[in-house]
Design an enzyme around this catalytic site. Structure first.
Site, PDB file in Angstrom:
ATOM      1  CG  ASP A 220      40.117  45.027  42.157  1.00 29.14           C
ATOM      2  OD1 ASP A 220      39.022  44.497  41.896  1.00 29.14           O
ATOM      3  OD2 ASP A 220      41.094  44.407  42.614  1.00 29.14           O
ATOM      4  CG  ASP A 259      37.438  41.970  40.501  1.00 33.92           C
ATOM      5  OD1 ASP A 259      36.489  41.457  41.135  1.00 33.92           O
ATOM      6  OD2 ASP A 259      38.609  41.580  40.621  1.00 33.92           O
ATOM      7  CG  ASP A 263      38.727  43.867  45.673  1.00 26.73           C
ATOM      8  OD1 ASP A 263      37.761  44.397  46.269  1.00 26.73           O
ATOM      9  OD2 ASP A 263      38.592  43.019  44.773  1.00 26.73           O
ATOM     10  NE  ARG A 315      32.804  39.615  46.867  1.00 23.77           N
ATOM     11  CZ  ARG A 315      33.523  39.090  45.888  1.00 23.77           C
ATOM     12  NH1 ARG A 315      34.430  39.825  45.274  1.00 23.77           N
ATOM     13  NH2 ARG A 315      33.343  37.838  45.508  1.00 23.77           N
TER      14      ARG A 315
END
Length: 442
Positions: A220, A259, A263, A315
């Site tokens: 990430d 990714d 996150d 997301r």
């Protein structure tokens, strides 16, 4: 690495006072001994979940010898890393730092990380489902891919210690190709930086992921894991020179080298994400990374406000377990890869208010929310507009979702009310938000 003197002018002081809505009070040491400049600003009282608990002050109380300016990868790694004494420090990033750079300044490519005879061409030939079948890859080439991934990980992953402020100077300060990890620490501030293209040279093929298999990557741009009291502010997140729209397909699936952008997982807690620009990523942000991680209950409390979620696929965020307040954000919903914005996952407690959703490319209001196993979502004061033009119209996010997905209907029961909110602006004021977010504006 250079120690940084911190002069202040009357002009700076006036400007900082004028931006009090996002810059907050100074720590006691700051008031007594230091000028109030961008490097020592702390999260304001009441500014989202990050202001709860002990609050988020980062390195604001750092001694002068613990304020440094860095402009290389090795300097950056040494400056931000965890310390045994957790004493406060401020790290000022000067210019763009490339994570794929050796200690002597030599650029590193994917070929430099490949070990044990790995090559993508041989990997594709060996694990093509027409040859290998639909079983998980195993054997020497898969082992070589994993070893190569670990070689890259050792280079580009950087851990941040507790009581740290990392801040950029100017319009071009930031990190590219760096996977920044805020793991099991507390009290971290990240501001005025670009976080770009933390790409994985060695994605793995998973033939059992989804109906047709998928390529899965690591890294990430920022990962918060087990971290408490974190403020991410006025930064830009993107894919740099590797936009998802230009990635190739292998075995019928996109060869995904990224990714998440930001996150938040594994009992991370008390986080405020404000005034950031998140740009054109498929899987952008998760809060909670597994339905089975029930230890996340009581954690994952996050506030997102005044961010521009720009052309994201999904997301933004997708939530499990946490109490997540999403208010006064601007969403630009566009692109062929769009799936949804707000994901209501297991035991999620999403509270969405006064956000603007700019619907483009034929995307409908019923696609804004998707139920990933949640039960309820509280939403009010939100609005839609179309193609960036015309008047905004009020939208009932839950009703629109339920009309499109009656088999996955959500309720609207309110189980909590956000406490840490300075002011929720009227939704019309958010229309111009994209001009005021991202790196280079502090």
């Amino acid at each position: 690495m250079r120690r940084l003197a911190l002069p202040v002018t009357l002009t700076m002081a006036v400007a900082l006072t004028a931006t009090a809505a996002t810059t907050a009070h100074a720590a006691p040491a700051d008031r007594d001994h230091h000028p109030r400049d961008i490097t020592r600003q702390v999260l304001a009282d009441g500014d989202g979940w990050g202001s709860a608990g002990d609050g988020t002050t980062g390195g604001s109380a750092a001694a002068d010898e613990d304020v440094v300016r860095v402009d290389t990868m090795e300097e950056f790694r040494a400056a931000v890393g965890p310390r045994d004494d957790d004493r406060p420090r401020i790290v000022v990033v000067d210019g763009l730092i490339d994570g794929n750079t050796a200690a002597d300044g030599t650029p590193l490519s994917c070929a430099d990380y490949a070990v044990d005879g790995y090559s993508l061409e041989e990997y594709l030939a060996a694990y093509d489902p027409e040859v290998w079948g639909w079983e998980d890859p195993e054997g020497p080439l898969e082992e070589a891919r994993d070893a190569s991934y670990r070689t890259q990980a050792a280079q580009i992953r950087v851990k941040v210690g507790s009581n740290t402020t990392v801040v950029g100077t100017g319009e071009d300060a930031g990190l590219t190709g760096v996977a920044l990890q805020v793991h099991d620490v507390e009290n971290v501030i990240l501001r005025n930086l670009s976080f770009s293209d933390a790409y994985d040279c060695f994605p793995g093929w998973d033939p059992k992921d989804g109906n047709t298999g998928n390529w899965n990557s690591e890294y990430d741009n920022i990962e918060l894991s087990g971290a408490t009291n974190v403020w991410v502010d006025h930064s830009t997140f993107d894919d740099g020179d590797n936009p998802g729209s230009e990635l190739p397909e292998y075995f019928g699936s996109k060869y995904e080298v990224h990714d998440g952008l930001l996150d938040i997982a594994r009992q991370a807690d008390l986080v405020t994400v404000s005034y950031n620009h998140f740009v054109e990523r498929d899987k952008a942000m998760i809060v909670g990374n597994s339905d089975s991680r029930t230890t996340d209950r009581g954690h994952l409390r996050v506030t997102y406000h005044h961010n521009h979620f720009d052309g994201l696929g999904q997301r933004a965020p997708r939530v499990r377990f946490g109490q997540v307040h999403v208010y006064n954000n601007h969403y630009t919903l566009a692109g062929d890869h769009f799936q949804y914005s707000l994901g209501a996952g297991k035991e999620s407690q999403l509270y969405a208010e006064n956000n603007v959703f700019d619907l483009r490319d034929g995307i409908g209001a019923g696609e804004i929310v998707y139920n990933w196993g949640g039960t309820d979502l509280v939403a009010h004061g939100n609005a839609v507009m179309y193609d960036g033009r015309g008047r905004m119209s009020a939208v009932d996010l839950v009703a629109e979702h339920n009309a499109l997905h009656p088999d996955r209907a959500l309720g609207t029961e309110r189980t909590w009310t956000p406490e840490y909110v300075q002011r929720v602006q009227p939704v019309w004021a958010i229309r111009s938000l994209p001009r005021r977010v991202g790196a280079g504006l502090l």
